[in-house]
Design an enzyme around this catalytic site. Structure first.
Site, PDB file in Angstrom:
ATOM      1  N   ASN A 281      -8.888 110.608  33.302  1.00 36.95           N
ATOM      2  CA  ASN A 281      -8.030 109.092  33.806  1.00 36.95           C
ATOM      3  C   ASN A 281      -6.865 109.850  33.329  1.00 36.95           C
ATOM      4  OD1 ASN A 281     -10.996 108.856  33.711  1.00 36.95           O
ATOM      5  ND2 ASN A 281     -10.221 107.106  31.606  1.00 36.95           N
TER       6      ASN A 281
ATOM      7  N   SER B  26     -14.149 124.354  37.828  1.00 37.82           N
ATOM      8  CA  SER B  26     -13.508 124.591  36.508  1.00 37.82           C
ATOM      9  C   SER B  26     -13.504 125.756  36.103  1.00 37.82           C
ATOM     10  CB  SER B  26     -13.596 123.333  35.650  1.00 37.82           C
ATOM     11  OG  SER B  26     -13.770 121.533  36.087  1.00 37.82           O
TER      12      SER B  26
ATOM     13  N   GLU C 254     -15.131 111.419  46.281  1.00 36.44           N
ATOM     14  CA  GLU C 254     -16.170 110.977  45.109  1.00 36.44           C
ATOM     15  C   GLU C 254     -16.734 109.944  45.385  1.00 36.44           C
ATOM     16  OE1 GLU C 254     -14.176 112.738  42.235  1.00 36.44           O
ATOM     17  OE2 GLU C 254     -14.910 114.546  42.899  1.00 36.44           O
TER      18      GLU C 254
END
Ligand SMILES: Cc1cc2nc3c(=O)[nH]c(=O)nc-3n(C[C@H](O)[C@H](O)[C@H](O)COP(=O)(O)OP(=O)(O)OC[C@H]3O[C@@H](n4cnc5c(N)ncnc54)[C@H](O)[C@@H]3O)c2cc1C
Length: 393
Positions: A375, A132, A246
């Site tokens: 989400n 990120s 993940e």
């Protein structure tokens, strides 16, 4: 689907729980799982100690091919994660063991495999994830940090953010633009480098409860050897491979399972107006609902492991369990603020019920719905890639 355990699995599960219960005896007050280990030197030492204990049993390389020192399968990994989650012990580097190792196995060169897999399996090096950036989170492909090849090296310039554990990690894996004029999604490289390389500056981002877990990482003319996973310009494909590895979140789910046991014990022994909380029909009802949902989450996680074992896991299934687990934690934390009342907000003191645990969880719970892809983004992926729904123009 039949999730009953074989005799062998039952024995392994028992062994995982036994070792983790033993290691949990050295756990400091307030310490919980992997992320706590980043905050203090003592916590990090404890994490590395647990890692060594797991490594010597071959548990950091579960489900790897035998030729790279692996044994067991994905279900073993899940059972091991259950034990760690239940007992709140660290020792498994989420980034190195759970994300990078399977990615290297899937798309690393033989040289990269031989160099890094043994060090991950022994717990010798711990990783952080440099993905990120201040203006590239959900839309990671818009990142601007560059890694320009010069001979056998890359020179990296730019900034990363929210890097969990950057101040502790020995190495990083990250993604950078390596072809400034290249086509989108074919202009990035996936690189590994030593975090002690000159030009790397790490600044803490203190969390809401003041723990030091996350960081900003500044990269100024950082010159590193070309430890590339996959191909140059094709790092985006590696990012997508890693995303499919993940975790199943089973450790978090087992932590909730343990919390339910503690909450039930608390409600049995704590009285309100002379009546145990456990007799309150509203509390009984809401707690029973949460307990049912935790069990459902566990089944979803088993399903993810089973699909991964068969090489059939898609982002849809992984996303579904991530959404369900993170939102369940929010519901659980909300319920506990109601059950514990105003005293539940008292930070660790002799007045805080349940050791102040729920005050902390309430502050922390929402990170789960942001980290590892929010989400909302997971829902988009389920809609587009899983259900093949049309995209809005
Ligand atoms: C606890 C924690 C740990 C983290 N650890 C790491 C780490 O170790 N390494 C690392 O590289 N990163 C890490 N991150 C960063 C994380 O991956 C990003 O925060 C995440 O991807 C979201 O990016 P953003 O914060 O830039 O939010 P944005 O992308 O700016 O999103 C802001 C809001 O807009 C919504 N949104 C954005 N685009 C869409 C869309 N197309 N459709 C619908 N809604 C949308 C998002 O869901 C979100 O609610 C961590 C984050 C947290 C919270």
């Amino acid at each position: 689907m039949d999730f009953s355990f074989t005799e062998e699995q039952k024995n392994k599960r028992q062994e995982f729980f036994k070792v983790c219960a033993e290691l949990a005896k050295d756990r400091m007050r307030g310490f919980e799982g992997f992320e706590s280990s980043y905050d203090t030197d003592e916590g990090w030492k404890y994490h590395l100690y647990c890692a060594k204990e797991f490594a010597r049993r071959g548990w950091l390389s579960l489900a790897w091919p035998e030729e790279y020192g692996g044994s067991g399968n994905m279900m073993d990994r899940v059972l091991f994660a259950e034990a760690r989650g239940y007992h709140g012990v660290p020792g498994v580097d989420v980034f190195g063991v759970q994300m990078l190792a399977p990615t290297i196995l899937a798309c690393g060169s033989e040289e990269i495999k031989r160099e890094f897999l043994p060090k991950i399996a022994t717990g010798e090096i711990q990783f952080c994830e440099l993905w990120s950036e201040p203006n590239a989170g959900s839309d990671l492909a818009s990142l601007t940090t560059t890694a320009i090849k010069q001979g056998n090296e890359y020179v990296i310039n730019g900034q990363k953010i929210w890097t969990t554990g950057a101040h502790r990690a020995h190495w990083s894996f990250g993604v950078y633009k390596d072809d400034l004029g290249g086509k989108p999604h074919h202009n990035m490289v996936f690189l590994l480098f030593d975090m002690k390389t000159p030009g790397v500056t790490i600044r803490p981002i203190k969390y809401i409860h003041n723990m030091h877990i996350y960081n900003e990482v500044f990269l100024d003319n950082v010159r590193v050897p070309a430890k590339v996973v996959g191909q140059e310009h094709e790092g985006w494909a590696v990012v997508n491979t890693l995303a499919a590895f993940e975790r199943s979140n089973i450790d978090d789910i087992m932590r909730m399972q343990r919390d339910i046991e503690h909450v039930v014990a608390y409600c049995n022994t704590t009285k309100q107006d002379g009546v145990p909380l456990a007799r309150n029909p509203v509390i009984r009802n809401r707690l029973a609902k949460i307990a049912g949902e935790v069990e459902a989450a566990r089944m979803l996680a088993y399903r993810v492991a089973d699909l991964q074992n068969r090489g059939e896991l898609t982002l849809m299934e992984a996303g579904a369990v991530k959404i369900f687990e993170s939102e369940l934690l929010e519901r659980f934390a909300s319920l506990m603020t109601d059950v514990l009342g105003p005293y539940g907000q008292v930070k660790m003191s002799r007045w805080s019920p349940m050791d102040g645990w729920w005050e902390r969880i309430y502050q922390e719970h929402f990170v789960q719905s942001i980290s590892m892809g929010t989400n909302e983004i997971q829902r988009n992926l389920i809609a587009w890639r899983g259900l093949e729904l049309p995209r809005m123009k």
